[in-house]
Design an enzyme around this catalytic site. Structure first.
Site, PDB file in Angstrom:
ATOM      1  N   GLU A  48       0.718  -1.189  -0.137  1.00 37.02           N
ATOM      2  CA  GLU A  48      -0.031  -0.069  -0.031  1.00 37.02           C
ATOM      3  C   GLU A  48       0.737   1.356  -0.191  1.00 37.02           C
ATOM      4  OE1 GLU A  48      -4.019  -1.652   2.260  1.00 37.02           O
ATOM      5  OE2 GLU A  48      -2.423  -1.136   3.546  1.00 37.02           O
TER       6      GLU A  48
HETATM    7  C1  TNX Z   1      -4.501  -3.962   4.566  1.00 35.10           C
HETATM    8  S1  TNX Z   1      -3.054  -6.533   3.963  1.00 35.10           S
HETATM    9  C2  TNX Z   1      -3.214  -3.659   5.275  1.00 35.10           C
HETATM   10  C3  TNX Z   1      -3.128  -3.543   6.720  1.00 35.10           C
HETATM   11  C4  TNX Z   1      -4.472  -3.261   7.297  1.00 35.10           C
HETATM   12  C5  TNX Z   1      -5.282  -4.268   6.760  1.00 35.10           C
HETATM   13  C6  TNX Z   1      -6.528  -4.476   7.871  1.00 35.10           C
HETATM   14  C7  TNX Z   1      -1.762  -5.328   4.304  1.00 35.10           C
HETATM   15  C8  TNX Z   1      -0.444  -5.961   3.818  1.00 35.10           C
HETATM   16  N1  TNX Z   1      -2.102  -4.237   4.541  1.00 35.10           N
HETATM   17  O1  TNX Z   1      -2.291  -2.316   6.945  1.00 35.10           O
HETATM   18  O2  TNX Z   1      -4.093  -3.448   8.678  1.00 35.10           O
HETATM   19  O3  TNX Z   1      -5.542  -4.354   5.592  1.00 35.10           O
HETATM   20  O4  TNX Z   1      -7.168  -5.550   7.349  1.00 35.10           O
END
Ligand code: TNX
Length: 578
Positions: A366
């Site tokens: 992300e």
């Molecule tokens: C996505 S999955 C994220 C996290 C959040 C999560 C909540 C991933 C690698 N990153 O930053 O906490 O969703 O479900």
């Protein structure tokens, strides 16, 4: 009275004594009060007798196959049950690691049995029988397999490694009555069901992740989580140590990361961070339980807390105020600045020095604000730092487009099962750990009325956590490329140890079974019964869990520890390790 509601000296017979009807009515569950109207005295007496029997009957005897994760091969022998007594001796091969497993077994059994259970090495003369842990060169058992033979005369765990002995011990523990989970001595017949088990894991990587950044969990909480992993033969603890809301590990060369970046958490929750000694204590406690810690420093995104401490890492060179919300994808360290790479090298260098395990997790998820090419270059440079430290790279599957480094593990967290970029990286020899968010994410709600958790990847009841196959989950990825599974617990909405447990149980054992058990044992109907049989263990150990309606909980499962004490808002006191 036993804490699970089972009397300490339960009558050995399953035929209960006829009861005084007034007592029996009092013992009937409250819900049944409404059923009393309009029933004959005989019907009432029979119903009361059944209700009382359910409360008084000893739990059904444990069978050799009642183990979670399901063993590879189970051959029960009803004539060969073993009775643990005050005279039982534990013997182990004269090897420090084998003796350490024997000590751990004794430590697990002594409180509830009240027996001395002395540990000696196999060379020391001891009475025949007892429990023997034997390290042999049996290559067929592999790096983690074991054989367990239970006869009336004694119990023998055989393995090629101390890890194998450890897993044999976890199986033994589950084969004893649930009362073994008590922390003080109880009166019980400590019977182990006779027969043999041959057991080896399906995958080498079987993990769980704890996000200590969104909410901070102290050392004793983490140690207890390690105990939970070990019970279910998981061997990796991935610690998500840094995120926008908190930096949780002391770094000597950049001290404000922890003192400033670790001060807060989501909402008004207290912050915190691990000192170097704290982290080493966690790593050592895990290692003693054959669990390897994989530390994650999430880069280049999810770095807002680091920027609050060192504005020089920020693209605009200005330290922002702390962030206590739950959004993702807005922060990043400046990927064009040499200072950023100095920071990464210092941080990963210090973490590597404290981490004996092979892997460093560099996050990579992300980073929405970093252009794709810049992102790939950044990841490649960070990978180079990791390999320069003699460690192997793990990253969320978003790092797939970055140039390959060998070996490299991608942690898949998508929900579609179809990702050509990840499949292509696997063709270039990346290996995969599967954490599909719609099956393995422990932060998802079980059901619409689950009081905490996310639902962006759907609701995950126990069946959904269990019903998928890591070997064919991703299109275009051959079974051999899959190293195993991991169940992540993000903690935006999870604030106490009891809430951690409530989200883990019973789904963590479901993921553990996918990681350990051969596919031939996969069977929801059998699994739901086996798993529900663990309810009394969790209740006795004070582990909070979700009483999932799709599982046939035994009547002796006892009260479920509350995830949160409504009067204080805190977790109820738990049996903390060591
Ligand atoms: C996505 S999955 C994220 C996290 C959040 C999560 C909540 C991933 C690698 N990153 O930053 O906490 O969703 O479900």
């Amino acid at each position: 009275m036993h804490p699970s509601g089972v009397p300490l000296s339960a009558p050995p017979s399953s035929t209960p004594e006829p009861l005084d009807p007034s007592r029996a009515t009092a013992a009937a569950p409250a819900d049944d009060a409404a059923l009393i109207v309009g029933r004959t005295a005989g019907e009432l007496a029979r119903a009361a007798e059944q209700a009382a029997a359910a409360l008084l009957a000893p739990p059904a005897p444990i069978r050799l196959g009642d183990v979670v994760p399901a063993p590879e091969r189970v051959e029960p022998d009803a004539t060969a049950d073993y009775l643990l007594t005050a005279d039982t001796v534990i013997r182990a091969s004269a090897d420090p690691a084998a003796l350490a497993v024997a000590d751990e077994l004794a430590a697990l059994l002594r409180p509830a049995t009240g027996y001395p259970l002395p540990v000696t090495d196999a060379a020391t003369p001891a009475p025949a029988g007892g429990i023997a842990l034997a390290l042999t060169g049996e290559a067929a058992l592999g790096a983690e397999g074991y054989r367990l033979d239970i006869t009336t005369d004694g119990v023998r765990v055989t393995a090629g490694t101390a890890a194998g002995l450890w897993y044999g011990v976890q199986t033994l523990r589950q084969l004893l009555p649930a009362a073994v989970e008590n922390t003080t001595a109880v009166d019980e017949r400590w019977v182990l069901p006779g027969g043999s088990i041959l057991d080896r894991p399906r995958y080498p990587h079987r993990g769980a992740m704890l996000d200590v950044a969104r909410h901070f969990f102290g050392v004793t909480d983490v140690l207890r989580v390690i105990d939970h992993l070990a019970r279910y033969k998981l061997n990796r603890l991935h610690l998500h140590l840094t995120d926008d809301q908190g930096w949780r590990i002391a770094i000597d060369s950049w001290p404000r990361l922890a003192t400033v970046g670790g001060a807060g958490a989501v909402g008004d929750a207290p912050g915190g961070y691990y000192s170097r000694a704290d982290y080493q204590r966690i790593v050592a406690y895990a290692a003693d339980r054959h669990v390897t810690v994989i530390p994650e420093i999430d880069l280049p995104g999810h770095t807002h807390a680091a920027l609050t401490a060192y504005g020089e890492l920020s693209p605009d060179r200005v330290a922002p105020p702390p962030y206590t919300g739950t959004d993702v994808g807005f922060s990043y360290v400046d990927p064009t600045s040499q200072r950023t790479y100095d920071f990464v090298a210092d941080v990963l260098g210090e973490i590597a020095a404290l981490t004996p395990g092979r892997w460093l997790h560099i996050g990579g998820d992300e980073a929405f604000k970093v252009p794709a090419e810049v992102y790939a270059t950044f990841v490649e440079r960070v990978q180079h730092i990791v390999t320069g430290l003699g460690r192997e790279v793990v990253g969320w599957h978003q790092i797939a487009p970055a140039a390959h480094t060998h070996p490299r593990i991608l942690q898949w967290w998508g929900t579609t099962g179809d990702d050509p970029v990840t499949a292509e990286a696997v063709r270039r020899e990346d290996r995969l750990v599967l954490s599909p968010a719609n099956h393995a994410y422990l932060d998802m709600k079980y059901a619409p009325d689950t009081p905490i958790g996310h639902d962006w990847a759907g609701l995950i009841d126990v069946r959904r956590a269990y019903d998928w196959d890591p070997a064919n989950h991703l299109v275009g990825v051959p079974a051999e490329a899959v190293l195993g599974v991991e169940a992540p617990l993000w903690t935006e909405y999870v604030t106490t140890l009891a809430e951690v447990e409530f989200m883990m149980f019973p789904r963590l054992p479901a993921i553990a079974e996918l990681g350990w058990s051969p596919r031939s044992t996969h069977d929801w109907e059998a699994f739901r019964v086996r798993l529900a049989g663990h309810g009394p263990r969790w209740a006795t150990a004070g582990i909070a869990y979700h009483r999932a309606p799709e599982l046939p909980w035994p009547t002796s499962a006892g009260p479920v520890p509350a995830p949160r004490d409504p009067s204080t808002g805190h977790a109820p006191p738990a049996n903390l390790p060591g």
